[in-house]
Design a protein around this motif. Structure first.
Motif, PDB file in Angstrom:
ATOM      1  N   PRO A  23       0.806  -1.228   0.000  1.00 33.36           N
ATOM      2  CA  PRO A  23       0.000   0.000   0.000  1.00 33.36           C
ATOM      3  C   PRO A  23       0.835   1.273   0.000  1.00 33.36           C
ATOM      4  O   PRO A  23       0.388   2.310  -0.509  1.00 33.36           O
ATOM      5  N   ALA A  24       2.072   1.217   0.548  1.00 31.37           N
ATOM      6  CA  ALA A  24       2.929   2.400   0.516  1.00 31.37           C
ATOM      7  C   ALA A  24       3.279   2.770  -0.916  1.00 31.37           C
ATOM      8  O   ALA A  24       3.294   3.954  -1.287  1.00 31.37           O
ATOM      9  N   TYR A  25       3.557   1.772  -1.744  1.00 29.80           N
ATOM     10  CA  TYR A  25       3.838   2.034  -3.156  1.00 29.80           C
ATOM     11  C   TYR A  25       2.558   2.373  -3.920  1.00 29.80           C
ATOM     12  O   TYR A  25       2.553   3.236  -4.807  1.00 29.80           O
ATOM     13  N   ALA A  26       1.473   1.687  -3.588  1.00 26.77           N
ATOM     14  CA  ALA A  26       0.237   1.832  -4.365  1.00 26.77           C
ATOM     15  C   ALA A  26      -0.324   3.243  -4.309  1.00 26.77           C
ATOM     16  O   ALA A  26      -0.840   3.751  -5.310  1.00 26.77           O
ATOM     17  N   VAL A  27      -0.234   3.893  -3.146  1.00 27.23           N
ATOM     18  CA  VAL A  27      -0.803   5.240  -3.043  1.00 27.23           C
ATOM     19  C   VAL A  27      -0.062   6.211  -3.957  1.00 27.23           C
ATOM     20  O   VAL A  27      -0.672   7.090  -4.577  1.00 27.23           O
ATOM     21  N   HIS A  28       1.257   6.041  -4.081  1.00 28.20           N
ATOM     22  CA  HIS A  28       2.021   6.912  -4.970  1.00 28.20           C
ATOM     23  C   HIS A  28       1.767   6.557  -6.436  1.00 28.20           C
ATOM     24  O   HIS A  28       1.666   7.452  -7.295  1.00 28.20           O
ATOM     25  N   LEU A  29       1.659   5.262  -6.723  1.00 33.65           N
ATOM     26  CA  LEU A  29       1.396   4.839  -8.100  1.00 33.65           C
ATOM     27  C   LEU A  29       0.092   5.437  -8.599  1.00 33.65           C
ATOM     28  O   LEU A  29       0.036   6.018  -9.698  1.00 33.65           O
ATOM     29  N   ALA A  30      -0.969   5.317  -7.804  1.00 31.84           N
ATOM     30  CA  ALA A  30      -2.256   5.882  -8.210  1.00 31.84           C
ATOM     31  C   ALA A  30      -2.171   7.394  -8.349  1.00 31.84           C
ATOM     32  O   ALA A  30      -2.776   7.984  -9.264  1.00 31.84           O
ATOM     33  N   SER A  31      -1.431   8.042  -7.480  1.00 30.33           N
ATOM     34  CA  SER A  31      -1.293   9.491  -7.534  1.00 30.33           C
ATOM     35  C   SER A  31      -0.603   9.927  -8.819  1.00 30.33           C
ATOM     36  O   SER A  31      -1.033  10.887  -9.479  1.00 30.33           O
ATOM     37  N   PHE A  32       0.480   9.249  -9.197  1.00 32.75           N
ATOM     38  CA  PHE A  32       1.166   9.572 -10.445  1.00 32.75           C
ATOM     39  C   PHE A  32       0.184   9.527 -11.621  1.00 32.75           C
ATOM     40  O   PHE A  32       0.189  10.417 -12.490  1.00 32.75           O
ATOM     41  N   ILE A  33      -0.648   8.506 -11.662  1.00 33.03           N
ATOM     42  CA  ILE A  33      -1.546   8.328 -12.802  1.00 33.03           C
ATOM     43  C   ILE A  33      -2.688   9.335 -12.777  1.00 33.03           C
ATOM     44  O   ILE A  33      -2.931  10.052 -13.756  1.00 33.03           O
TER      45      ILE A  33
END
Length: 380
Positions: A236-246
Motif C-alpha cells: 500500500p505504501a507504493y500503491a498510493v504513490h502509483l495511483a497518484s502519479f496516474i
C-alpha cells in the motif's frame, strides 16, 4: 567450470544472460565519511545530531544478521542497516561472483533526509552523500550506476541537485522514499520531474522512513508492533504513490518519465491494475486529463523490482501474475544485496522462458535507466 555461488567463478552458461541489478544498497563506512563534503557548520551538526533523532529503522531484528545476509562480511558493512561500506567488496562479492554487468546503486540517506523538518539541512546531507558516492563508488568501478539522493520535500533544492550532477554519464535516476507527507503525483513535486525530464533520468522509489520525522504513520491504523507486520505495509505504501502519479496526470505533463519501484515485489500490482481500470471507467469525469486506461500508463511508465520475489504455493501462479502485469515490460531484476533476503540471480525466475528472462534481467532496466554496458562487460 564448477558452479559456485558467490565464489568469483562464473560459468559460460551464466554469461549468456546479461544481468543488470537494479537494487544494490551502497553506503559509507562511518558517519565521518560525509564530513569532508559538508560545510563546517553542517559537518558539526551531523556529528552531534546526525539525522535529528530519526532512527530510519523502527523495527529491529529484521532477519538475517543485523538485517544482512549471514555470509556478509560485517567488516564491510556501511553505517546503517543493510548497506555496503566498500565499493571493492561490492564489486568482488556481488558483481564478479554473480556475473552482474551493471549495478544500479540505491543506498543512501534520501529517506531520512526527506523526513527532516529542516529541508536545507536535509538537502545538504543529500549533496554530501552524492559527492561521496561519486568519489568512492562511481570512480571505483565502471559497472556502477547511481540514483542521486534528493530531498523530495525540497523540490527546488532537489531540482538544483539534479541539474548539478544529472548530466554525469553514471547517473541514471533519483531516489524517492515511500514515506512522505503527500503523494508523489501532486504538483508540489513537479520541479523534480521537470529536472528529471531535462536529464533523461528515472524516478526510483524505495520504501523507508514511513512514520519518521514529518511523515505520517506507516498505515491508516498507525504503527504495527513487529517487523513482519511492517513488511505487509509495503504494497500500500507504493500503491498510493502509483495511483497518484496516474490520476494527477503526471505522465500527460511528463510523457518520458519512468518510475521504478524497487524492493516492492510485484504480486500486488495486478489487483491494483484491475481496480484502477474499473474505477476510471465509472469516474473518469473527475480526472479528464487521464486520457487512457490506468493499466496503459502503468505498462508504459512503471517498472517493478523482482525482489522480494513472491513464491505462491502453486509455482504456475507466478507465470500468470507476470502475464497480468505485462512483466515482459514492467519487471527488472533486483538482488537487494546485502539484505538478509537478497535474491540470487541464478535462482530468480530460472524456470521462465529465455526471452522473458532477457527482458527482466537486462533489457527493461537498460531502457528505463538509459544504460550502456561498460567495456568490462563480457556481454558488451
Amino acid at each position: 567450470m564448477e558452479e559456485k555461488m558467490n565464489s568469483g567463478l562464473v560459468t559460460s552458461s551464466r554469461k549468456k544472460l546479461t544481468i543488470v541489478d537494479t537494487d544494490v544498497h551502497h553506503g559509507y563506512r562511518a558517519q565521518s565519511d560525509l564530513y569532508p563534503y559538508l560545510t563546517k557548520f553542517n559537518a558539526e551538526r551531523f556529528a552531534e545530531w546526525g539525522f535529528g533523532g530519526l532512527s530510519t529503522h523502527l523495527y529491529t531484528s529484521s532477519g538475517g544478521l543485523h538485517g544482512q545476509r549471514v555470509d556478509f562480511d560485517a567488516g564491510e558493512a556501511g553505517d546503517g542497516l543493510g548497506t555496503i561500506g566498500d565499493a571493492h567488496y561490492c564489486s568482488t562479492r556481488l558483481l564478479d561472483a554473480n556475473g552482474i554487468d551493471l549495478a544500479v546503486l540505491t543506498g543512501g540517506i534520501a529517506g531520512a533526509a526527506s523526513a527532516l523538518p529542516d529541508v536545507d539541512y536535509g538537502s545538504a546531507l543529500c549533496r554530501a552523500f552524492n559527492d561521496h558516492s561519486m568519489e568512492h563508488w562511481i570512480a571505483k568501478d565502471p559497472r556502477f550506476r547511481l540514483n542521486l539522493d534528493i530531498n523530495s520535500q525540497d523540490p527546488l533544492g532537489a531540482a538544483a541537485e539534479i541539474d548539478r550532477l544529472g548530466s554525469h554519464p553514471a547517473v541514471c535516476g533519483v531516489m524517492f522514499s515511500c514515506g512522505a507527507p503527500k503523494p508523489f503525483g501532486q504538483r508540489f513535486y513537479h520541479p523534480i520531474y521537470e529536472a528529471c525530464a531535462r536529464h533523461g533520468l528515472a524516478v526510483t522509489m524505495h520504501f523507508g522512513s514511513e512514520g519518521e520525522g514529518v511523515n505520517p504513520p506507516p498505515s491508516a491504523a498507525g504503527f504495527p508492533s513487529y517487523y513482519i507486520e511492517s513488511r505487509q505495509l509495503r504494497p500500500p505504501a507504493y500503491a498510493v504513490h502509483l495511483a497518484s502519479f496516474i490520476f494527477e496526470g503526471v505522465f500527460e505533463k511528463f510523457p518520458t518519465l519512468k518510475v521504478a519501484m524497487v524492493e516492492s515485489g510485484f504480486a500486488w500490482v495486478a489487483p491494483l491494475i484491475w481496480k484502477m481500470d474499473l474505477d476510471w471507467k465509472g469516474l473518469r469525469r473527475h480526472t479528464p486529463w487521464v486520457k487512457r486506461l490506468p493499466s496503459e500508463y502503468l505498462v508504459d511508465h512503471f517498472r517493478f523490482g523482482t525482489q522480494p520475489l513472491d513464491e505462491p504455493a502453486d509455482p504456475e501462479a507466478i507465470k500468470h501474475i507476470i502475464n497480468w502485469i505485462g512483466g515482459s515490460r514492467t519487471l527488472m531484476f533486483a538482488s537487494d544485496f546485502p539484505h538478509w533476503d537478497a535474491d540470487d540471480p541464478m535462482m530468480t525466475l530460472s524456470d521462465q522462458p529465455e526471452d522473458l528472462r532477457r527482458r527482466i534481467f537486462a533489457e527493461n532496466a537498460i531502457e528505463t535507466y538509459k544504460l550502456s554496458l561498460p567495456a568490462i562487460s563480457q556481454a558488451a
